[in-house]
Scaffold this motif. Structure first.
Motif, PDB file in Angstrom:
ATOM      1  N   HIS A 119       5.128  64.289  81.302  1.00 19.04           N
ATOM      2  CA  HIS A 119       5.977  65.031  80.371  1.00 19.04           C
ATOM      3  C   HIS A 119       5.319  66.342  79.906  1.00 19.04           C
ATOM      4  O   HIS A 119       5.988  67.375  79.788  1.00 19.04           O
ATOM      5  CB  HIS A 119       6.295  64.138  79.170  1.00 19.04           C
ATOM      6  CG  HIS A 119       7.188  64.763  78.155  1.00 19.04           C
ATOM      7  ND1 HIS A 119       8.558  64.844  78.323  1.00 19.04           N
ATOM      8  CD2 HIS A 119       6.926  65.357  76.966  1.00 19.04           C
ATOM      9  CE1 HIS A 119       9.083  65.454  77.281  1.00 19.04           C
ATOM     10  NE2 HIS A 119       8.120  65.777  76.440  1.00 19.04           N
ATOM     11  N   HIS A 123       6.364  70.421  80.110  1.00 20.76           N
ATOM     12  CA  HIS A 123       6.449  71.505  79.112  1.00 20.76           C
ATOM     13  C   HIS A 123       5.733  72.768  79.611  1.00 20.76           C
ATOM     14  O   HIS A 123       6.202  73.887  79.382  1.00 20.76           O
ATOM     15  CB  HIS A 123       5.856  71.054  77.777  1.00 20.76           C
ATOM     16  CG  HIS A 123       6.816  70.253  76.935  1.00 20.76           C
ATOM     17  ND1 HIS A 123       8.037  70.753  76.528  1.00 20.76           N
ATOM     18  CD2 HIS A 123       6.739  69.003  76.411  1.00 20.76           C
ATOM     19  CE1 HIS A 123       8.664  69.839  75.798  1.00 20.76           C
ATOM     20  NE2 HIS A 123       7.909  68.765  75.710  1.00 20.76           N
ATOM     21  N   SER A 163       5.087  70.027  70.104  1.00 19.57           N
ATOM     22  CA  SER A 163       6.340  69.267  70.057  1.00 19.57           C
ATOM     23  C   SER A 163       6.254  68.216  68.959  1.00 19.57           C
ATOM     24  O   SER A 163       5.321  68.223  68.150  1.00 19.57           O
ATOM     25  CB  SER A 163       6.586  68.613  71.415  1.00 19.57           C
ATOM     26  OG  SER A 163       5.693  67.545  71.597  1.00 19.57           O
TER      27      SER A 163
HETATM   28 ZN    ZN Z   1       8.499  67.039  74.714  1.00 19.90          ZN
END
Ligand code: ZN
Ligand code: KG4
Length: 371
Positions: A119, A123, A163
């Protein structure tokens, strides 16, 4: 039996279900997002956070519809797909499994290659996506392509990822990975926004709501830890020298400072100063991110900075990034928050697994991906 890699040139279909957004996207062979569908569940705010089991159930209900929509918006069918990808971790395992299993089934049914994506690498890879000509780009990027279909933002660069679950500063030298320069020691920047928003009586997730409340407020009214206002008033920071000199982040003290400040104020005073409180709190988070990013550039000797993660949607952060003496690349907001186009962009640069080698792949919740 392991078959040979059969995919010819084709589009990438990617799924992302690591948290509460059900996402699917199609990227073409030029690295351009042909579709980027994000279905936000919007059912977790009443609980003040994401409820993992509810997130998984909603992913199950939404995932096929979202994939169909991503294919339709891109104007393609499964026959045009040459590679399937999905987020493998980190995230909520039950949520990840929905996207991962769906993607494996889609790939397996056609014996296509499959790329499991981290993940956070996603980004970073949002910056590799070739920007559409109409995208909102508040920070001018002189090195960005002026016409469609050339390249996205190319390594080497420093990348700040902020995030709801992660905050890290990375050194990106190629398309496959990164070196961590600094990371948060406690809360993530988005978490700090969400917790501050909650204390100020805003909903969940509260980053965007806190930003709206901060508009028009005085950012120097309260000298919260980590802010320029605090330093200007001779604040001592954390007092931990090793931390102050590192590129690590810490937001727990800021959160506690807001809690104590609110406890000392009457309800009427809080209501009267809500914008100032929000603006000062936001400034402390943004100042801390900007300061580390600036030092990351100095320490690596680079003059190129990229960003990612939901907090990169913050207007104040985007404005301040524009004042740095560096070439700054800020992806469009829809590519900063969780999305599948970034997973497809990461997948495009990975060595995919051949059918059926990926069928047994599992999701991972935290830490490094299992090899
Ligand atoms: Zn994220
Ligand atoms: O990357 P993301 O969509 O999901 C995670 O991987 O966590 O980030 C979500 C986070 C939330 O904490 C949310 O409050 C924050 O990004 N966020 C913002 C803004 N929009 C989203 N924070 C500050 N200002 C915003 N405009």
């Amino acid at each position: 039996m392991t078959r040979t890699l059969s995919a010819g040139p084709g589009h990438v279909l990617a799924l992302e279900t690591s948290c509460d957004d059900t996402c699917a996207a199609v990227l073409d062979t030029h690295g351009r997002a042909r579709s980027n569908v994000i279905s936000s569940q919007g059912v977790h705010d009443r609980y003040g956070g994401v409820v993992p089991e509810i997130a998984s159930r909603h992913h199950l209900e939404l995932v096929n519809l979202v994939v169909e929509q991503a294919l339709a918006e891109a104007g393609v069918t499964l026959s045009d797909i040459g590679l399937v990808a999905a987020t493998q971790g980190p995230g909520l395992v039950g949520a990840l499994l929905v996207g991962l299993s769906t993607a494996k089934a889609l790939a397996g049914g056609r014996e296509l290659p499959f790329a499991p994506v981290d993940h956070l690498q996603g980004h970073v890879a949002a910056n590799f996506i070739v920007p559409a000509p109409h995208e909102d780009r508040p920070v001018p990027d002189p090195s960005a392509p002026q016409r469609e279909g050339v390249t996205g933002f190319e390594p080497p660069f420093v990348c700040l990822i902020a995030s709801g679950g992660h905050t890290l500063l990375t050194h990106v030298t190629d398309h496959q990975g990164y070196r961590v320069l600094g990371r948060t020691l406690d809360d993530a920047a988005g978490e700090a926004f969400d917790k501050g928003a909650r204390m100020l009586g805003l909903g969940y997730p509260g980053g965007a709501a806190l930003e709206r409340l901060a508009a028009g407020g005085d950012a120097s009214a309260f000298a919260f830890p980590g802010s320029r206002a605090e330093r200007a008033r001779g604040g001592k920071g954390t007092g931990r020298q090793a931390f102050e000199q590192s590129l690590d982040f810490s937001f727990a003290g800021l959160k506690t400072a807001l809690l104590y400040r609110l406890r000392d104020m009457s309800a009427a005073a809080i209501a009267a100063r809500a914008s100032d409180l929000a603006a000062s709190y936001q400034a402390a988070i943004v100042d801390s991110l900007i300061e580390r990013a600036q030092r990351g550039l100095q320490e690596t000797g680079l003059d190129r900075l990229a960003v990612g993660g939901g907090v990169a949607a913050n207007g104040e952060l985007r404005r301040r990034l524009g004042s740095l003496e560096a070439t700054v690349h800020v992806p469009a907001r829809a590519l900063c928050t969780d999305n599948a186009a970034m997973i497809a962009a990461a997948a495009q640069h990975l060595q995919p697994l051949r059918y059926p080698d990926y069928l047994g792949l599992d999701a991972y919740a935290t830490g490094e991906r299992p090899l």
